[in-house]
Motif scaffolding. Sequence first.
Motif, PDB file in Angstrom:
ATOM      1  N   SER A  57      -0.155   4.426   1.028  1.00 12.11           N
ATOM      2  CA  SER A  57      -1.124   5.637   1.491  1.00 12.11           C
ATOM      3  C   SER A  57      -2.174   5.225   2.880  1.00 12.11           C
ATOM      4  CB  SER A  57      -2.029   6.692   0.879  1.00 12.11           C
ATOM      5  OG  SER A  57      -2.383   7.255   0.786  1.00 12.11           O
ATOM      6  N   ASN A  89      -1.142   5.009   7.112  1.00 10.81           N
ATOM      7  CA  ASN A  89      -0.531   3.938   8.049  1.00 10.81           C
ATOM      8  C   ASN A  89      -1.792   3.234   8.660  1.00 10.81           C
ATOM      9  OD1 ASN A  89      -1.876   6.997   9.209  1.00 10.81           O
ATOM     10  ND2 ASN A  89      -1.507   5.863  10.893  1.00 10.81           N
ATOM     11  N   PRO A  99       0.620  -1.396   0.035  1.00 11.44           N
ATOM     12  CA  PRO A  99       0.362  -0.107  -0.145  1.00 11.44           C
ATOM     13  C   PRO A  99       0.428   1.180   0.350  1.00 11.44           C
ATOM     14  CG  PRO A  99       0.193  -0.639   2.059  1.00 11.44           C
ATOM     15  CD  PRO A  99       1.185  -1.596   1.233  1.00 11.44           C
ATOM     16  N   HIS A 147       1.682  -0.304   5.688  1.00 14.11           N
ATOM     17  CA  HIS A 147       2.216   0.970   4.914  1.00 14.11           C
ATOM     18  C   HIS A 147       3.104   1.239   5.799  1.00 14.11           C
ATOM     19  CE1 HIS A 147      -2.454   0.232   4.713  1.00 14.11           C
ATOM     20  NE2 HIS A 147      -2.389   1.007   3.678  1.00 14.11           N
TER      21      HIS A 147
END
Lengths: 307, 303, 327
Positions: free
Chosen positions: A164, A166, A162, A171
């Motif tokens: 974008s 958190n 991913p 992430h």
Amino acid sequence: MLEFLLRRVVLALAVAFAVSIIAFSLLRLSGDLAQELAGANATALDVQLLREAYGLDRPLWAQYLQWAGQVLRGDLGRSVFFDEPVADLLAARLPVTMRLGAFALVLALVVAIPLGILAAMRPGTWVDRIALGTALVGQAMPTFWFALLLIVVFGVKLRWLPVSGNDSWRHFILPAVTLAYFAMPALMRLTRAGMLEVMSADYIRTARAKGLRPSSIILKHALRNAIIPVVSVAAVQLGFMLGGSIVVESIFALHGVGYLGWISVQRADFPVVQAIVLVLSLVFVMLTLLADLLNAKLDPRMRGSRR
Amino acid sequence: MTVSSSTLAPAPARDGEDPARMRRRPFPRPGNSSIAIGATILGTITLIALAAPWLGLADPYDSNLAIRHVPPVWDSVGSWQHPLGTDHLGRDYLSRLVYGARISLLVGMVVTVMAGCIGTTLGVLAGYFGGRIEAAIDFVITVRLAMPLVLIALAVVNVVGSSLEIVILVLGLLLWERFAVVARSTTQQIRSQEYVAAARAVGCSTPRIILLEILPNIYGPLIVVATLEIAHAILLEAALSFLGLGVPAPLPSWGLMIAEGKDVMYFSPWVITIPGAALFVLILSINLLGDGLRDLNAIEGRN
Amino acid sequence: MVLRAEGLNVHIPTVHGALWPVRNVDLSIAPGETLGIVGESGCGKSLTSLALMGLLPVRARRHADVLEIAGNDLLQLEEKQMSNLRGDTVAMIFQDPMTSLNPAYTVGEQLTEVLRRHTGASRRQALGRAAELLDRVGIDASRQRLAMYPYELSGGLRQRVMIAMALMCEPQLLIADEPTTALDVTIQLQILDLLVSLQEEFGMALLIITHDFGVVARIANNVAVMYAGEVVEHGPVGRVLSDPLHPYTRGLLSCIPVSGVHTRGRLLPTIPGQVSPVFRGADGCGFRNRCNRVFDACESGEVPTRFMGDGRSVRCLLYEVAQGAAS
């Protein structure tokens, strides 16, 4: 020992406040904060009201003293934009940044140290050149560009990770790799240099004469001595990472302190900016203190001087 | 004198398994080739940048919305009209790239000179006088190191307004710490040399000593620091511009170009790869040069 | 024979050609015996000992006709097997005790790791043995010392620790490279006597390398005199000292100041000239530029080792029988 610690803590506080004074002044002296807050479309009256509301019309030193007083009482101010106490905002975001920094540092060390050892064991061979080459490339790569490349390759083309937010630990991978890539070269070169120096020491010759296994000689005897400067530099690097995480956090939309700082600067949310500057500088000085302590603990010769 | 034909000492089972039997191949001195390569690339870029107005390039500010995002010449749609394509406002990318080099180099040079003056002054004073002056300057250096640089630069630029001059000024006033540290340690070394004591014994005034004895002997390491700081400054300007608070549009800062291209990077990756690669090559050449100089310095320092 | 070396050579390839810092060295030591190698700095004595241990610097290569330690043919051994021998069958102590111990680990740790590497001893067992040995080498408060770091000990104590470390696995051969050179004069004698008594107790062979004839006189059975990479004279200590054969040995011995003989106002005897590095093509006697008995035949050809009986040998054309002299 205690006296030493106390002196360093006092120094840390002094430095942090000095930094905050500078930031405080710069924010107010470089332009009209009230105007920034009000925006382009505000009337002169709006601006004046804002100015009074935030005490921006009072003398600089008075403003600072008031702020400093509040800070010492634990009040970091209130965000103009979020309308929340800054302390709460920081409490929510600091862990994200710390997690990112720690992850990045671990990644950097996991690559740097073995690579540095390998390069030192075979100086001049292709392994060494690859290591030094990687270091060169890492230092020349603009962080934000590398981040974008990673996003394009891993996030979009390969769709593995991913890019974008958190929400999960996944992430953090790309952002951590980005930060690590920049910190790794210095650590690797330091390890390599340290190992090269240590391997020609007399006590390594003794270790060989004792018939110890190569892994024992490299890892137990040599590395233990060569790693000392690396540890303290790593601690300082962590400090730099925390300060420089703005770019990475904003590209990956990680809601950490850096990102908060970035959007607060854009909105002229000065209470937040001031608080972040204070906290970051305090963390940095504490990290240098930690580095010195680790140095003292690991370097047996420093222990000797205190006897 | 003959050597008895005998068994050679056994080669190790696996190369490098035992550090006592490391194999080493002759290593070309890194200093010389690094300097050569770095200087060549840097020199080429500088020449091209300086000669930009006379190279027959398109106007970097000339926008033509009809030809937005034309791919570079190696793409099927591209043409030699715009060898590197165009950006989101239809401006020729090659031209912006070349003019962007001017910005990067300008920022790098001016910032380094400014920071160099500040840092060297502080460092020499601290190293020469020691005592309280050194302690005070030490504190200043620590304060500077503890500052979250990017954040503060952003904040200032945000309030003052972004322009090339402001960026140069802000960076120039902030990037001096490595100069100070190196200047201080080298000054301390020189200061303890005998010829400084001799100069003082003869009655030379302090400014004279600093100018004639100290400075000429410390410029070696400082040149190394300067090259590395040029790279640092260029990277920082690019980062600031990328975030939107550096060199303002429509100036062709490479960082800004990357930011502007970010939105279409999935479809037209060249928009970010080209300026990014340019930055990379420029920084690489500067770092190579700096490393080579550092090796050279170390060797000479030992003699 | 615990140590048997024949035709030992060390060569180092350089840009200017190959250097041969050790040439055609023969050595042997019986159990319980002490051999001293004497020579000035640069004569190759340290490299010889490193060659025996397989610890030569990276670019140096070793060649030998025979190289055996305690029955092990070193020429056939892989590095891994060689490291099994080091510290266990053959041990070495070095010149500078200040830097030869790792500053980051305690004395106890550095002592026990040798034993645990070569045997299956537990930590407790190894520590016990280490304490015993520290006692044996004359270090008091051995239990406390085990927990100390090297920087807490004096030079003499550190060298004793080094000796204890070398003895942990009861080696059959102990190589001591200038073990007393870096120590105070008063400590030197103590260390030497310690080595002798340990040798008797453990029944090991001792190879001691030194530039000091006094050391050799005190503790060695046999002596090998080295010059410019070659053994120029070899024999029982007493005979060599009282009746040196090679001009170099004679020169060396006469350089030792003797009170009563070398009084004020008289020049101390020296050997003129300097040692020169020896390249591959070197021909003739290496000492000829400084020898006071040099003659024409010394300039070229090989100088063989002549055995003089009584266990003595010398490498000098003065002792070659007229027929079959060096070609």
